[in-house]
Scaffold this active site. Structure first.
Site, PDB file in Angstrom:
ATOM      1  N   GLN A  20       2.189   9.481  -4.258  1.00 18.05           N
ATOM      2  CA  GLN A  20       3.335   8.308  -3.693  1.00 18.05           C
ATOM      3  C   GLN A  20       3.531   7.277  -4.644  1.00 18.05           C
ATOM      4  O   GLN A  20       4.793   7.160  -4.662  1.00 18.05           O
ATOM      5  CB  GLN A  20       2.971   8.113  -2.199  1.00 18.05           C
ATOM      6  CG  GLN A  20       3.207   9.259  -1.254  1.00 18.05           C
ATOM      7  CD  GLN A  20       3.061   8.664   0.308  1.00 18.05           C
ATOM      8  OE1 GLN A  20       2.823   7.431   0.273  1.00 18.05           O
ATOM      9  NE2 GLN A  20       3.015   9.370   1.151  1.00 18.05           N
ATOM     10  N   ARG A  34       0.909  -1.130  -0.014  1.00 19.56           N
ATOM     11  CA  ARG A  34      -0.204  -0.017   0.021  1.00 19.56           C
ATOM     12  C   ARG A  34       0.859   1.147   0.104  1.00 19.56           C
ATOM     13  O   ARG A  34       1.961   1.294   0.692  1.00 19.56           O
ATOM     14  CB  ARG A  34      -0.916   0.065   1.211  1.00 19.56           C
ATOM     15  CG  ARG A  34      -1.839   1.049   1.266  1.00 19.56           C
ATOM     16  CD  ARG A  34      -2.484   1.305   2.340  1.00 19.56           C
ATOM     17  NE  ARG A  34      -1.765   1.440   3.712  1.00 19.56           N
ATOM     18  CZ  ARG A  34      -1.303   2.577   4.078  1.00 19.56           C
ATOM     19  NH1 ARG A  34      -1.671   3.644   3.571  1.00 19.56           N
ATOM     20  NH2 ARG A  34      -0.376   2.656   5.173  1.00 19.56           N
ATOM     21  N   GLN A  35       0.457   2.122  -0.714  1.00 21.65           N
ATOM     22  CA  GLN A  35       1.023   3.517  -0.722  1.00 21.65           C
ATOM     23  C   GLN A  35      -0.039   4.563  -0.382  1.00 21.65           C
ATOM     24  O   GLN A  35      -1.240   4.196  -0.705  1.00 21.65           O
ATOM     25  CB  GLN A  35       1.508   4.178  -2.071  1.00 21.65           C
ATOM     26  CG  GLN A  35       2.703   3.178  -2.502  1.00 21.65           C
ATOM     27  CD  GLN A  35       3.999   3.579  -1.741  1.00 21.65           C
ATOM     28  OE1 GLN A  35       4.046   3.535  -0.684  1.00 21.65           O
ATOM     29  NE2 GLN A  35       4.896   4.165  -2.668  1.00 21.65           N
ATOM     30  N   SER A  36       0.102   5.456   0.343  1.00 22.92           N
ATOM     31  CA  SER A  36      -0.905   6.520   1.005  1.00 22.92           C
ATOM     32  C   SER A  36      -1.624   7.377   0.066  1.00 22.92           C
ATOM     33  O   SER A  36      -2.745   7.762   0.235  1.00 22.92           O
ATOM     34  CB  SER A  36      -0.198   7.228   2.318  1.00 22.92           C
ATOM     35  OG  SER A  36       0.506   6.468   3.353  1.00 22.92           O
ATOM     36  N   SER A  37      -0.976   7.745  -1.032  1.00 23.41           N
ATOM     37  CA  SER A  37      -1.555   8.596  -1.814  1.00 23.41           C
ATOM     38  C   SER A  37      -1.151   8.174  -3.517  1.00 23.41           C
ATOM     39  O   SER A  37      -0.105   7.597  -3.582  1.00 23.41           O
ATOM     40  CB  SER A  37      -1.281  10.002  -1.558  1.00 23.41           C
ATOM     41  OG  SER A  37       0.115  10.236  -1.623  1.00 23.41           O
TER      42      SER A  37
END
Length: 682
Positions: free
Chosen positions: A27, A21-24
């Site tokens: 990113q 997972r990446q937050s945005s």
């Protein structure tokens, strides 16, 4: 092969889930090295002894924050597979990828401990079912949650610091642009500037956003709007667009941050919505930061006017925009009994009604008041209050109207100039294209024709709109007359010169509220609260249904009886008692007919024939039949008129006469009981 003593053949026989997972979305595009490290966990799973076909990567949550599990489909899929007992180990680069919220993290630990599923990160492998493993994972989860708040607080602090200086680059409304150095200036297009200025001018003239929209539509003017890419386009105006201009503090030169607050949505659980805050709760306000179209005091007056125009004056306690109804005090009247605002009810005759408690608690209506007595008293007080005023009202109005007409004419000319430029530009582009390139040439020719069509339509509309002539200067006689506008206003008010909405607007210039209380059945205590705090109180007589409802009804009957016995005529009695303050139930004065009714009820007659009933030998009159059967004479007359009783009128006495015998009374009794449908005495 890298292994761990916590791994058993039981774990190796199940899946190894790798959660990425990446937050945005930013990113995902920019932090490529972090993404590679997360995908490299596949090699680590192979090194732990998991076959390749048992290694599954879950990366559907790329670009999604870990602050909540509500919108993370990949995390929910992970929970589902662990619940089914299909997972031996969950691998992530660190626990912040799995969750940054302890309310989601600890249920995952409980589930993994119950299903004997291990959790691994870059530092090691942990067993959530063991005390040491749960302690370490719990600490990492708390640190992950705390880190999220720390990062957010650091970013917010920097943002607020920049906003306090007014240097935060917020999205600018149409009419303001930011140059290459970051300085804000007005849109260089003069048409855009003057069109926005025209919105404020028309609002002050009309007093409502709907009036601005109506005037724009009448003049066929467009409003500049900004696209998502920052380009200026011209569209038909809407109420939302006009309100967006009137409510935006940037047009007053003020930088504002924190006009809204994020709150849970009441209609959609789990979602949030933006709530507008009142002006006094704005977080940051830096004045004189932008080039202004209006000053700040004017902006505050506009916001107060918009709030006052809001139509829900029953619930929001605002006055509402002056409308065309007959009741002149709508939005100004308060109940003196319970203190709530009264509304107008147009049912039969207009009246002010206080139904707030009825709406809330289903109790009877507090009070309802006819509009005429209150309106008439307030109008007289208003006219008396402004009688000494001397203003050159007409000259000021003519100047304001002339300036407004000039602004509208300038806006129409600018719109024509813009359309001419667009048509010329389309023609130039069409002339420069290669004629053999028919695909491009056809499209440019079509655009040229559309631009010409818009120009022709605008020119036709311009010709149809009559240019208002400049008003002639006032003659000395008219100027002297309008210097005494306070004395002439009553004549204008009672004539047909002013509309109801104009009268309401004039009343609101001086009156803040009107409090009414029906202290007695036939009197209404009315208090006018003027702008500035002064008040005027009076007890007003209001119509009632009968003499019994008059406060001094018994005294009135006694005075009429005494004066009638002294021989005074009904007209003289009515005139004298009116001067003493007595009145009829439905009139502000005492009518001679009221005096006569009370006099006859007391048995005081002016004509000798009134002292006893008329008797005709061998016949019964209507009054005699009514008295014998205990009926009302009107009951008999009503049936004579509708044909139920067939009888002729005697030529000599002009009375309806019936045979004086027991059979006549018996027939009337049968008719009253419903046994007979008709009676015949012809």
């Amino acid at each position: 092969m890298t292994t761990s003593e916590l791994l058993t053949p039981w774990h190796l026989s199940r899946k190894a889930l790798i959660y990425i997972r990446q937050s945005s979305p930013h990113q995902v595009l920019s932090n490529q090295e972090s993404l590679r490290l997360q995908y490299a966990l596949k090699q680590r799973a192979s090194g732990l002894g998991f076959p390749e076909q048992q290694i599954e990567v879950i990366d559907v949550d790329l670009g999604t924050t870990g602050a909540s599990a509500e919108h993370r489909k990949g995390f929910k899929e992970l929970i589902a597979q662990v619940t089914l007992g299909e997972v031996g180990i969950i691998l992530s680069y660190d626990v912040t990828r799995l969750s940054r919220n302890c309310s989601d993290w600890y249920p995952l630990l409980d589930l993994c401990g119950y299903k004997n599923c291990l959790i691994g990160d870059r530092d090691g492998i942990y067993d959530p079912s063991s005390p040491n493993g749960r302690l370490l994972l719990g600490l990492k989860g708390q640190i992950s949650e705390m880190e999220l708040y720390t990062i957010r607080a650091r970013l917010t602090a920097g943002l607020l610091c920049k906003a306090e200086r007014g240097e935060l680059a917020l999205t600018l409304p149409v009419g303001l642009v930011r140059d290459e150095l970051g300085n804000v200036e007005k849109e260089p297009n003069q048409e855009v500037q003057e069109r926005i200025q025209l919105v404020f001018t028309l609002f002050w003239h009309g007093g409502a956003a709907s009036q601005v929209l109506q005037r724009f539509n009448q003049e066929e003017l467009l409003l500049p709007r900004r696209t998502r890419w920052g380009d200026i386009i011209w569209r038909k105006p809407t109420i939302a667009a006009i309100l967006g201009i009137l409510k935006n503090p940037a047009y007053a030169g003020c930088f504002v941050y924190g006009r809204t607050r994020t709150v849970p949505s009441p209609s959609q659980p789990g979602k949030q919505q933006q709530q507008r805050l009142p002006m006094q709760e704005w977080k940051i306000r830096v004045p004189d930061k932008y080039p202004a179209y209006i000053d700040w005091p004017t902006y505050e007056k506009i916001q107060a006017k918009l709030m006052d125009n809001y139509a829900e004056y029953d619930r929001k306690k605002t006055k509402g925009i002056p409308r065309s109804g007959a009741a002149l005090l709508h939005g100004l009247v308060y109940c003196g009994e319970c203190g709530h605002k009264m509304i107008v009810q147009y049912k039969g005759s207009p009246r002010y009604i206080c139904n707030y408690l009825r709406q809330q608690y289903r109790v009877p209506v507090c009070q309802f008041i006819p509009t005429s007595p209150v309106d008439n008293f307030v109008i007289e007080a208003f006219l008396a209050a402004i009688s000494p005023v001397e203003l050159d009202a007409l000259t000021l109005t003519m100047q304001a109207r002339q300036q407004q007409d000039e602004s509208l004419e300038r806006a129409r000319q600018q719109q024509l100039e813009r359309l001419r430029y667009q048509a010329t530009l389309a023609e130039r582009r069409f002339s420069q294209v290669d004629p053999d390139n028919r695909l491009v040439a056809a499209e440019l020719e079509k655009r040229w024709e559309m631009a010409l069509q818009e120009l022709r339509q605008a020119m036709a509309a311009q010709r149809q709109l009559a240019v208002p002539a400049t008003p002639a200067p006032l003659s000395p006689e008219l100027r002297d007359a309008f210097h005494e506008v306070g004395q002439h206003l009553p004549h204008l008010w009672r004539g047909e010169y002013l509309t109801p909405s104009q009268k309401k607007a004039l009343l609101r210039c001086l009156i803040d509220k009107v409090v009414v209380h029906r202290s007695q059945r036939d009197y209404l205590r009315t208090r006018i609260i003027w702008k500035g705090g002064d008040s005027t109180t009076a007890d007003l007589p209001i119509p009632v249904g009968s003499l019994r409802e008059l406060t001094n009804g018994d005294e009135l009957e006694a005075r009429i009886r005494a004066l009638s016995q002294q021989g005074f005529e009904d007209e003289a009695i009515a005139e004298g008692l009116t001067k003493e303050g007595f009145r009829s139930p439905l009139r502000p004065t005492l009518l001679p007919s009221t005096v006569k009714t009370i006099r006859l009820r007391q048995g005081i007659f002016r004509v000798s024939s009134q002292s006893h009933p008329r008797r005709i030998d061998g016949y019964l009159t209507v009054s005699q039949i009514a008295q014998a059967l205990n009926l009302s004479p009107h009951w008999v007359y009503d049936r004579i008129h509708n044909g139920t009783i067939a009888v002729g009128r005697d030529e000599s006495t002009k009375l309806y006469l019936f045979p004086d015998n027991p059979e006549t009374l018996s027939q009337f009794k049968q008719l009253k009981a419903g046994h007979f449908q008709n009676l015949h005495f012809l």
